[in-house]
Design an enzyme around this catalytic site. Sequence first.
Site, PDB file in Angstrom:
ATOM      1  N   HIS A 346       0.802  -1.223   0.000  1.00 23.84           N
ATOM      2  CA  HIS A 346       0.000   0.000   0.000  1.00 23.84           C
ATOM      3  C   HIS A 346       0.831   1.267   0.000  1.00 23.84           C
ATOM      4  O   HIS A 346       0.337   2.319  -0.413  1.00 23.84           O
ATOM      5  CB  HIS A 346      -0.952   0.007   1.201  1.00 23.84           C
ATOM      6  CG  HIS A 346      -2.189  -0.807   0.993  1.00 23.84           C
ATOM      7  ND1 HIS A 346      -2.237  -2.162   1.233  1.00 23.84           N
ATOM      8  CD2 HIS A 346      -3.419  -0.471   0.541  1.00 23.84           C
ATOM      9  CE1 HIS A 346      -3.442  -2.618   0.963  1.00 23.84           C
ATOM     10  NE2 HIS A 346      -4.183  -1.609   0.527  1.00 23.84           N
ATOM     11  N   GLY A 347       2.068   1.211   0.450  1.00 19.54           N
ATOM     12  CA  GLY A 347       2.838   2.441   0.428  1.00 19.54           C
ATOM     13  C   GLY A 347       4.175   2.326   1.126  1.00 19.54           C
ATOM     14  O   GLY A 347       4.406   1.422   1.929  1.00 19.54           O
TER      15      GLY A 347
END
Length: 502
Positions: A346-347
């Site tokens: 996700h990041g």
Amino acid sequence: MILIPELDTIYVPNERDYTYMLFNSISYIFCFLPITVLVYFILLKKHLVFASKIWLVIASIAFYSWWDPKYTTLLLASMLVNFAFGTSFSSKIFEDSKNRKILLIVSVCFNLIVLGYFKYMNFFIDNVNWLLHSHIEISKIILPLGISFFTFTQIAYLVDAYKKEAKEYDFLSYMLFVTFFPHLIAGPILHHKEMMPQFNELKRKVLRYKNIILGLFLFTIGFFKKVYLADNFASYASSGFNSEAELSMLHGIISMLSYTFQIYFDFSGYTDMALGSAKMLNIDLPVNFNSPYKAISIQDFWRRWHITLSRFLRDYIYIPLGGNRKGEIRTYTNILITMLGGGIWHGANWTFVVWGALHGIAQCIHKLYLNTKIQIPKFLAVLITFTFINFSWVVFRAENFDIAMKIYKAVFNVHNFVIPKIHNLNLFFESKDIVFENFLIIFPLGFILVFCCPNSQEIISKIKIKNNLTAVIFAVIFAVIFIFCLEQQLVTKYTEFIYFNF
């Protein structure tokens, strides 16, 4: 004070730097989508099947290029290299299992290196500088739009080609599979066997008005979720997460719940608009969202939230690690590794790592609970699951741990419970941009839609369009909702979908 540094990770340009082709933008709704659909069926009407496929590829690449044309080269190069890897699995050179495995490792590593460079290099350098007290500097790397999605889609294709489960396709079909615009930017993560045959089926080459109507329905409902619900909840969430002042208990709870509903309706809205866009072209994208807040366990949540990502993590990380086949301790380890992978996907921030770890730990606890054979009422199971999801979103949303701790401290600070007077709402939220008249509307509406109403897929499965009168009635309903959303959109700025950043 949290000791982990506040890291300046991947640079994501703001709206001043470029313009996205947003599903909720005027250019997409009134120009790109209708022209793409119209030209596609005109070509099919003239029996120009090959040309229609070329048209969809051109339209999809133009859709991606709208963001930044120079990154189209990266997308095209990625497809070309991966297609070459995929077709190589069927050559005689790689009939030997050892050679096939080497090719698989090389091809997957190629994708991970490209993804790692663009998404995690700044994060890596920042951590190295922090640990070694060094001053290594590199220019900020812009995160290419949708790179996580088209990379994972192609990795899945390569693994299936290695297993001899992927048929051979021409490069044009492969390009359409990867670039098909409704999924390209924020998913779903596609599987070749559920998509590529659809582009060649003759029954999908004819304009079907029922699919146009159903597509418009999904798109309109998604538009409503994004423009009216998600964007309004975003204002209340930002009032707490972006505030520099200490928050009251009530403000902390409202901020936390607001983001919980914002990301729900933002991602649900995107999914509906993506599925609706594809439906108008007679293409069925895989369902990616299924009322996740109705989940009775954390495992059930991941069967309902970002379903195609969950499937990817299960099929290409959890099962290859051994799944639950190598003992209890190994099973728990595999669960933690898989969910950490989901968090990192996700990041590039430690907050996402912690978020993934929280979900991994929760899954392990749930597995231990199942061994006790204890049964609890469904209502209580949903409440416990939602409470955990709600609290875990805080660290997901926060830019750093200090902000997350600020929200958590506010939520549990019973000595700072302040009920604001209606005329003091401006001071309470510290913002002049929030439409306070919506406050008492969208919160009850959000709870009702999430917990009491059927989702879009459940509704669409019950729609029966038997005659022209039914079609007209639906058209009028869609038009009313659409005009309401359009008016709402025109008075506010366009906002990107949350998953555009992943």
